[in-house]
Enzyme design. Sequence first.
Site, PDB file in Angstrom:
ATOM      1  N   GLU A  43      -5.121  13.761  -0.392  1.00 54.87           N
ATOM      2  CA  GLU A  43      -4.652  12.374  -0.360  1.00 54.87           C
ATOM      3  C   GLU A  43      -3.444  12.254   0.589  1.00 54.87           C
ATOM      4  OE1 GLU A  43      -3.509  11.196  -4.261  1.00 54.87           O
ATOM      5  OE2 GLU A  43      -3.241   9.080  -3.755  1.00 54.87           O
ATOM      6  N   ASP A  93       3.335   2.444  -2.112  1.00 57.32           N
ATOM      7  CA  ASP A  93       3.895   2.002  -3.391  1.00 57.32           C
ATOM      8  C   ASP A  93       5.386   2.268  -3.617  1.00 57.32           C
ATOM      9  OD1 ASP A  93       1.180   1.886  -3.447  1.00 57.32           O
ATOM     10  OD2 ASP A  93       0.930   2.928  -5.348  1.00 57.32           O
ATOM     11  N   GLY A 120       0.783  -1.232   0.000  1.00 60.52           N
ATOM     12  CA  GLY A 120       0.000   0.000   0.000  1.00 60.52           C
ATOM     13  C   GLY A 120       0.813   1.278   0.000  1.00 60.52           C
TER      14      GLY A 120
HETATM   15  C1  9WN Z   1      -2.018   1.332  -6.655  1.00 63.18           C
HETATM   16  C2  9WN Z   1      -5.985   3.861  -3.749  1.00 63.18           C
HETATM   17  C3  9WN Z   1      -4.551   3.391  -3.680  1.00 63.18           C
HETATM   18  C4  9WN Z   1      -4.083   3.167  -2.237  1.00 63.18           C
HETATM   19  C5  9WN Z   1      -2.590   2.956  -2.147  1.00 63.18           C
HETATM   20  C6  9WN Z   1      -1.890   4.101  -2.849  1.00 63.18           C
HETATM   21  C7  9WN Z   1      -2.362   4.186  -4.295  1.00 63.18           C
HETATM   22  C8  9WN Z   1      -2.434   2.759  -6.315  1.00 63.18           C
HETATM   23  C9  9WN Z   1      -1.878   3.731  -7.345  1.00 63.18           C
HETATM   24  O1  9WN Z   1      -3.761   4.393  -4.336  1.00 63.18           O
HETATM   25  O2  9WN Z   1      -1.954   3.032  -4.990  1.00 63.18           O
HETATM   26  O3  9WN Z   1      -2.721   0.446  -5.848  1.00 63.18           O
HETATM   27  O4  9WN Z   1      -2.368   3.702  -8.489  1.00 63.18           O
HETATM   28  O5  9WN Z   1      -0.946   4.495  -7.043  1.00 63.18           O
HETATM   29  O6  9WN Z   1      -0.513   3.969  -2.784  1.00 63.18           O
HETATM   30  O7  9WN Z   1      -2.195   2.868  -0.807  1.00 63.18           O
HETATM   31  O8  9WN Z   1      -4.733   2.068  -1.713  1.00 63.18           O
HETATM   32  O9  9WN Z   1      -6.185   4.961  -2.929  1.00 63.18           O
END
Ligand code: 9WN
Length: 462
Positions: free
Chosen positions: A435, A183, A181
């Site tokens: 965010e 990334d 989570g």
């Molecule tokens: C990939 C949705 C998600 C969160 C993650 C965050 C981001 C996604 C992205 O957004 O990840 O899963 O496209 O960057 O890092 O923690 O769950 O909010």
Amino acid sequence: SDAAAAPPRERAALHDRAARVLETNWTGTSTVPSRTLYPHQWSWDSAFVAIGSRHVSPLRAQLELETLFAAQWGDGRVPHIVFNPSVPLDAYFPSPDFWRSSASGRAAGAPRAVQTSGIVQPPVHALAAWLVHRADPGLSRSRSFLARIHPKLAAWHRYLLHRRDLGGGGLASVIHPWEQGMDNSPCWDAPLSRIAPAPARAFRRADLEHGAPDDRPTDLDYGRYVRLATDYRDGRYADGQGEFAVEDPSFNALLIASEHALARIACELGATGTARHARAERLTAALVERLWDPATGMFFCRDLRVTDGHPTPRAPGHDTSRTATRQMSPPALIPEYGVSGLIPLILPTLPRHVTAGLLRTARGPRFGLGTAVRLVPSYDLTGPAFDPHRYWRGPAWFNTNWLIERGLRLHGEHAEAERLRTALLGTALDTAFAEYVDPYTGRGCGARGFAWSAALALDLLQ
Ligand code: 9WN
């Protein structure tokens, strides 16, 4: 602003605005993290959203989790994205045609009726389900909410503890940075550096249409994310074969907190929670044994594909991988201070010296809790890779700060928890539920009207 200590009218304004974000992001069956950047359902986002939306609509909070678990795979995994079929394919990358869940995921029991990704996200769900139940036990009982979701939560944990114990030491591993989570956390730099990136022409980043490139992961990061996900898909989502395998403190701490919650859910259903609590204790011991570094007072990630600084040969398959890694000398801890290493503060039965060490590290120069920053950063303020704006390489996030606030309260640090709560609420209001934010100034970055920022603010307002 100082929303927690604010007069009732400002608190009411914060409540209304947060509730409006959740309303805007609600699709009818679940909540999108952001209408622009993330137009589908995300797994751990939905758990955090349910924790907040239970204060506005306990029914919606139950539905949020039920929709996610309707997409659970036969092997127990809960996919990190459940795709909304009415959203155009090019709105988010990687899209359903990349993951091909119903074809490539067939052996692992991917559902036929919905399209999903094939990787997972942190298991916050049992904790969320328990908190959602407690918000309105009457409604929950009348809908048999816990009775219906309990076996699914149990299967989810079984998947993580059996199929994902790639190190053989009792903890669950992540096989992709998206799973954990956070990334592009610097914690992943070393294990990712060994991954040959997919060529840039192999994919198109939809995120850059909505997010500033300087605030997002780089193209090189994406090339590696795509390579890992492609290999996993092409291996039919079988576990234990990939080039990336890491034991992460936050992922496992959330699993343990959820094990404790599952014990409470079992008791509520008339069973005994003793075995679950005992398992949570064993997991806590494994977490300390495998990821705690007493010399620095920090939990670190363990890279399972490295032994004494050398990459280990890839394990040929799941069962053999457990024996293979056990025979090798212990793999390496990654010496990067990510906020992930502070999240075990949420655990009720950490040894006292561990809690004390973690609090010292949180208050020290690397995280600046109560001194240098408004909110706890996602990464070491003194680290060479620190960047106050780039995603998980420094900015402060609402979910990790919410978890730390909870941990502080749990361990009796009430004044510090209260300060953090006040800062979180003020920042949420000032940034229109950004965010993530600059940890020093609180300036908002990334998407606005971000669902878990609003949901967790609602939870902290109670
Ligand atoms: C990939 C949705 C998600 C969160 C993650 C965050 C981001 C996604 C992205 O957004 O990840 O899963 O496209 O960057 O890092 O923690 O769950 O909010």
